[in-house]
Design a protein around this motif. Sequence first.
Motif, PDB file in Angstrom:
ATOM      1  N   LEU A  37       0.828  -1.214   0.000  1.00 50.02           N
ATOM      2  CA  LEU A  37       0.000   0.000   0.000  1.00 50.02           C
ATOM      3  C   LEU A  37       0.858   1.258   0.000  1.00 50.02           C
ATOM      4  O   LEU A  37       0.621   2.189  -0.777  1.00 50.02           O
ATOM      5  CB  LEU A  37      -0.937   0.003   1.208  1.00 50.02           C
ATOM      6  N   ALA A  38       1.863   1.298   0.862  1.00 54.78           N
ATOM      7  CA  ALA A  38       2.739   2.478   0.931  1.00 54.78           C
ATOM      8  C   ALA A  38       3.497   2.659  -0.378  1.00 54.78           C
ATOM      9  O   ALA A  38       3.691   3.793  -0.831  1.00 54.78           O
ATOM     10  CB  ALA A  38       3.711   2.343   2.102  1.00 54.78           C
ATOM     11  N   GLY A  39       3.898   1.565  -0.988  1.00 52.91           N
ATOM     12  CA  GLY A  39       4.598   1.650  -2.270  1.00 52.91           C
ATOM     13  C   GLY A  39       3.733   2.262  -3.349  1.00 52.91           C
ATOM     14  O   GLY A  39       4.180   3.128  -4.108  1.00 52.91           O
ATOM     15  N   GLU A  40       2.487   1.823  -3.414  1.00 56.62           N
ATOM     16  CA  GLU A  40       1.576   2.372  -4.417  1.00 56.62           C
ATOM     17  C   GLU A  40       1.260   3.840  -4.137  1.00 56.62           C
ATOM     18  O   GLU A  40       1.210   4.653  -5.051  1.00 56.62           O
ATOM     19  CB  GLU A  40       0.301   1.538  -4.488  1.00 56.62           C
ATOM     20  N   ASN A  50      -3.599  14.415  -5.572  1.00 65.58           N
ATOM     21  CA  ASN A  50      -3.683  13.330  -6.550  1.00 65.58           C
ATOM     22  C   ASN A  50      -3.201  11.969  -6.068  1.00 65.58           C
ATOM     23  O   ASN A  50      -3.394  10.980  -6.756  1.00 65.58           O
ATOM     24  CB  ASN A  50      -2.891  13.717  -7.807  1.00 65.58           C
ATOM     25  N   THR A  51      -2.556  11.909  -4.916  1.00 63.82           N
ATOM     26  CA  THR A  51      -2.056  10.628  -4.429  1.00 63.82           C
ATOM     27  C   THR A  51      -3.224   9.726  -4.049  1.00 63.82           C
ATOM     28  O   THR A  51      -4.125  10.145  -3.322  1.00 63.82           O
ATOM     29  CB  THR A  51      -1.134  10.845  -3.210  1.00 63.82           C
ATOM     30  N   PRO A  52      -3.209   8.497  -4.522  1.00 63.75           N
ATOM     31  CA  PRO A  52      -4.306   7.591  -4.166  1.00 63.75           C
ATOM     32  C   PRO A  52      -4.266   7.257  -2.674  1.00 63.75           C
ATOM     33  O   PRO A  52      -3.203   7.188  -2.072  1.00 63.75           O
ATOM     34  CB  PRO A  52      -4.037   6.346  -5.008  1.00 63.75           C
ATOM     35  N   SER A  53      -5.428   7.094  -2.099  1.00 65.98           N
ATOM     36  CA  SER A  53      -5.536   6.726  -0.686  1.00 65.98           C
ATOM     37  C   SER A  53      -5.738   5.217  -0.578  1.00 65.98           C
ATOM     38  O   SER A  53      -5.876   4.531  -1.588  1.00 65.98           O
ATOM     39  CB  SER A  53      -6.733   7.446  -0.061  1.00 65.98           C
ATOM     40  N   PHE A  54      -5.792   4.721   0.645  1.00 63.59           N
ATOM     41  CA  PHE A  54      -6.117   3.305   0.877  1.00 63.59           C
ATOM     42  C   PHE A  54      -7.354   2.921   0.076  1.00 63.59           C
ATOM     43  O   PHE A  54      -7.418   1.880  -0.540  1.00 63.59           O
ATOM     44  CB  PHE A  54      -6.501   3.086   2.345  1.00 63.59           C
ATOM     45  N   TYR A  55      -8.343   3.785   0.135  1.00 65.39           N
ATOM     46  CA  TYR A  55      -9.640   3.485  -0.463  1.00 65.39           C
ATOM     47  C   TYR A  55      -9.572   3.366  -1.975  1.00 65.39           C
ATOM     48  O   TYR A  55     -10.415   2.722  -2.578  1.00 65.39           O
ATOM     49  CB  TYR A  55     -10.663   4.550  -0.069  1.00 65.39           C
ATOM     50  N   HIS A  56      -8.573   3.963  -2.570  1.00 65.89           N
ATOM     51  CA  HIS A  56      -8.451   3.925  -4.019  1.00 65.89           C
ATOM     52  C   HIS A  56      -7.565   2.788  -4.514  1.00 65.89           C
ATOM     53  O   HIS A  56      -7.651   2.418  -5.676  1.00 65.89           O
ATOM     54  CB  HIS A  56      -7.907   5.263  -4.533  1.00 65.89           C
ATOM     55  N   ILE A  57      -6.705   2.262  -3.660  1.00 66.54           N
ATOM     56  CA  ILE A  57      -5.779   1.235  -4.144  1.00 66.54           C
ATOM     57  C   ILE A  57      -6.039  -0.159  -3.590  1.00 66.54           C
ATOM     58  O   ILE A  57      -5.541  -1.124  -4.136  1.00 66.54           O
ATOM     59  CB  ILE A  57      -4.309   1.631  -3.878  1.00 66.54           C
ATOM     60  N   GLU A  58      -6.816  -0.259  -2.545  1.00 70.15           N
ATOM     61  CA  GLU A  58      -7.088  -1.591  -2.011  1.00 70.15           C
ATOM     62  C   GLU A  58      -8.036  -2.329  -2.952  1.00 70.15           C
ATOM     63  O   GLU A  58      -8.974  -1.761  -3.484  1.00 70.15           O
ATOM     64  CB  GLU A  58      -7.708  -1.519  -0.614  1.00 70.15           C
TER      65      GLU A  58
END
Length: 188
Positions: free
Chosen positions: A68-71, A89-97
């Motif tokens: 998650l931190a890497g993404e 613009n950085t994706p959050s947990f909610y956008h990458i999980e």
Amino acid sequence: MRVSRASEERRQEILDAAMQVFYLKGYEKATIRDIALDIGVAQGLIYRYFKSKEALFAAALDNYAERLAGEMGQEIRNDETALRDKILNTPSFYHIEDDDSYYYKMLNGPDSKGIYQQLSLKVAERLVPIVRDAIAGDLDKGRLTCVEDPETVAAFCVYGQLGVLFREDLSGNQKVDRIRKFVSNQIY
């Protein structure tokens, strides 16, 4: 008979299978034997990589936090983008999980509030140096002038979000919107 796999590949296979078994059986009921059966290996092979079920779970949590931190860090590391734009613009947990992964299901279930908080702290720990470096980079380029201590600002920006992230009365998108608005208004 199974073909021998590279050490890191085997370790990842064990972590992935463990999260699936933990989710399907529940952490308390799941055993190392269940995980070994799931991937068709001897229990001893799992113990070569992890000394206990607790160590296996901790490693799975670390593994997921690293991913998650890497993404999230990919956008933050973009040297061409100003910090304020990175925040927006950085994706959050909610956008990458991935809602379909067993990691997500296990760590975001109705009974996993404490585990989710542990995960959040692990991700925050990994993000602070990335954010610190982004702040320092913007200072060097003259895009940021109001920061005297990049380490403290980075820690505040990252760990300060947790109070909002842990709120249960807001949706994921509401949390993200509030955090982005607040942090982007503090960095100029």
